[in-house]
Design a protein around this motif. Structure first.
Motif, PDB file in Angstrom:
ATOM      1  N   GLN A 113       0.873  -1.169   0.000  1.00 25.16           N
ATOM      2  CA  GLN A 113       0.000   0.000   0.000  1.00 25.16           C
ATOM      3  C   GLN A 113       0.913   1.222   0.000  1.00 25.16           C
ATOM      4  O   GLN A 113       1.879   1.279   0.765  1.00 25.16           O
ATOM      5  N   TRP A 114       0.605   2.188  -0.863  1.00 27.19           N
ATOM      6  CA  TRP A 114       1.453   3.357  -1.063  1.00 27.19           C
ATOM      7  C   TRP A 114       0.711   4.644  -0.767  1.00 27.19           C
ATOM      8  O   TRP A 114      -0.489   4.757  -1.042  1.00 27.19           O
ATOM      9  N   LEU A 115       1.419   5.616  -0.248  1.00 29.33           N
ATOM     10  CA  LEU A 115       0.960   6.995  -0.157  1.00 29.33           C
ATOM     11  C   LEU A 115       2.109   7.880  -0.631  1.00 29.33           C
ATOM     12  O   LEU A 115       3.276   7.568  -0.382  1.00 29.33           O
ATOM     13  N   THR A 116       1.777   8.954  -1.332  1.00 26.75           N
ATOM     14  CA  THR A 116       2.793   9.891  -1.791  1.00 26.75           C
ATOM     15  C   THR A 116       2.329  11.314  -1.505  1.00 26.75           C
ATOM     16  O   THR A 116       1.142  11.569  -1.333  1.00 26.75           O
ATOM     17  N   GLY A 117       3.269  12.208  -1.478  1.00 23.16           N
ATOM     18  CA  GLY A 117       2.979  13.630  -1.316  1.00 23.16           C
ATOM     19  C   GLY A 117       3.863  14.420  -2.251  1.00 23.16           C
ATOM     20  O   GLY A 117       5.004  14.053  -2.522  1.00 23.16           O
ATOM     21  N   ASN A 118       3.324  15.508  -2.774  1.00 23.22           N
ATOM     22  CA  ASN A 118       4.102  16.319  -3.701  1.00 23.22           C
ATOM     23  C   ASN A 118       3.836  17.798  -3.472  1.00 23.22           C
ATOM     24  O   ASN A 118       2.988  18.170  -2.673  1.00 23.22           O
ATOM     25  N   ARG A 119       4.609  18.596  -4.177  1.00 23.92           N
ATOM     26  CA  ARG A 119       4.393  20.039  -4.158  1.00 23.92           C
ATOM     27  C   ARG A 119       4.441  20.537  -5.592  1.00 23.92           C
ATOM     28  O   ARG A 119       5.019  19.899  -6.462  1.00 23.92           O
ATOM     29  N   LYS A 120       3.857  21.673  -5.789  1.00 24.29           N
ATOM     30  CA  LYS A 120       3.826  22.269  -7.116  1.00 24.29           C
ATOM     31  C   LYS A 120       5.175  22.916  -7.421  1.00 24.29           C
ATOM     32  O   LYS A 120       5.771  23.570  -6.557  1.00 24.29           O
ATOM     33  N   SER A 121       5.642  22.728  -8.626  1.00 28.78           N
ATOM     34  CA  SER A 121       6.889  23.340  -9.056  1.00 28.78           C
ATOM     35  C   SER A 121       6.716  24.855  -9.130  1.00 28.78           C
ATOM     36  O   SER A 121       5.650  25.357  -9.485  1.00 28.78           O
ATOM     37  N   LYS A 122       7.764  25.604  -8.801  1.00 32.79           N
ATOM     38  CA  LYS A 122       7.707  27.067  -8.859  1.00 32.79           C
ATOM     39  C   LYS A 122       7.674  27.587 -10.287  1.00 32.79           C
ATOM     40  O   LYS A 122       7.166  28.667 -10.548  1.00 32.79           O
ATOM     41  N   ASN A 123       8.233  26.818 -11.217  1.00 31.42           N
ATOM     42  CA  ASN A 123       8.379  27.285 -12.595  1.00 31.42           C
ATOM     43  C   ASN A 123       7.235  26.922 -13.529  1.00 31.42           C
ATOM     44  O   ASN A 123       7.091  27.517 -14.582  1.00 31.42           O
ATOM     45  N   ASN A 124       6.444  25.926 -13.175  1.00 32.01           N
ATOM     46  CA  ASN A 124       5.350  25.511 -14.053  1.00 32.01           C
ATOM     47  C   ASN A 124       4.307  24.765 -13.237  1.00 32.01           C
ATOM     48  O   ASN A 124       4.342  24.781 -12.012  1.00 32.01           O
ATOM     49  N   ASP A 125       3.396  24.114 -13.909  1.00 33.71           N
ATOM     50  CA  ASP A 125       2.327  23.396 -13.222  1.00 33.71           C
ATOM     51  C   ASP A 125       2.674  21.948 -12.882  1.00 33.71           C
ATOM     52  O   ASP A 125       1.810  21.185 -12.479  1.00 33.71           O
TER      53      ASP A 125
END
Length: 137
Positions: free
Chosen positions: A53-65
């Motif tokens: 079972q997996w969970l991930t987290g991310n953030r938006k890049s400053k330069n694009n979407d």
């Protein structure tokens, strides 16, 4: 040592976010957990017995979407055997592997919860907390 990582083969590329040699790192890390308690412990076998079972987290890049992966965690049940003082111990539990700061200075940690279940430690359990609790890493 006899190992079986068949249940992790489909997500091995995701485990490589944590390590270039994920299967070797899993067995050596789990063995090290028990060696801290009893230095002459040796792992004899290790098998993943459930789909991960997996969970991930991310953030938006400053330069694009685009999104940038910053944390991820995996939980799966396993069976393994340890030898200590000429006695063999057959154990089962939930392996959890979490990585944080994957985009900068990665931090990784492995937990082994003996006799645990995926309900307790999987994507609806402790894994949710573990991928965000960096001070525990």
């Amino acid at each position: 040592m006899k190992t079986n990582f068949e249940k992790l083969m489909e997500s091995k590329h995701m485990l490589e976010w944590f390590s270039d040699e994920p299967f070797e790192d899993i067995t050596s890390s789990v063995e090290a957990i028990f060696k801290r308690q009893a230095p002459n412990t040796k792992m004899l076998s290790f098998e993943i017995t459930s789909d991960p079972q997996w969970l991930t987290g991310n953030r938006k890049s400053k330069n694009n979407d685009n999104m940038i992966l910053v944390r991820s965690g995996m939980a799966a049940t396993c069976n393994f055997s340890l030898e200590n003082n000429n006695k063999i111990h057959d154990l089962k539990g939930v392996l959890t592997w979490v990585g944080a700061n994957l985009d900068s200075n990665p931090i990784r940690h492995i937990w082994m919860n003996l006799d645990g279940t995926l309900q307790e430690f999987g994507d609806e359990g402790m894994l949710k907390e573990r991928i965000y609790y960096e001070s525990d890493l």
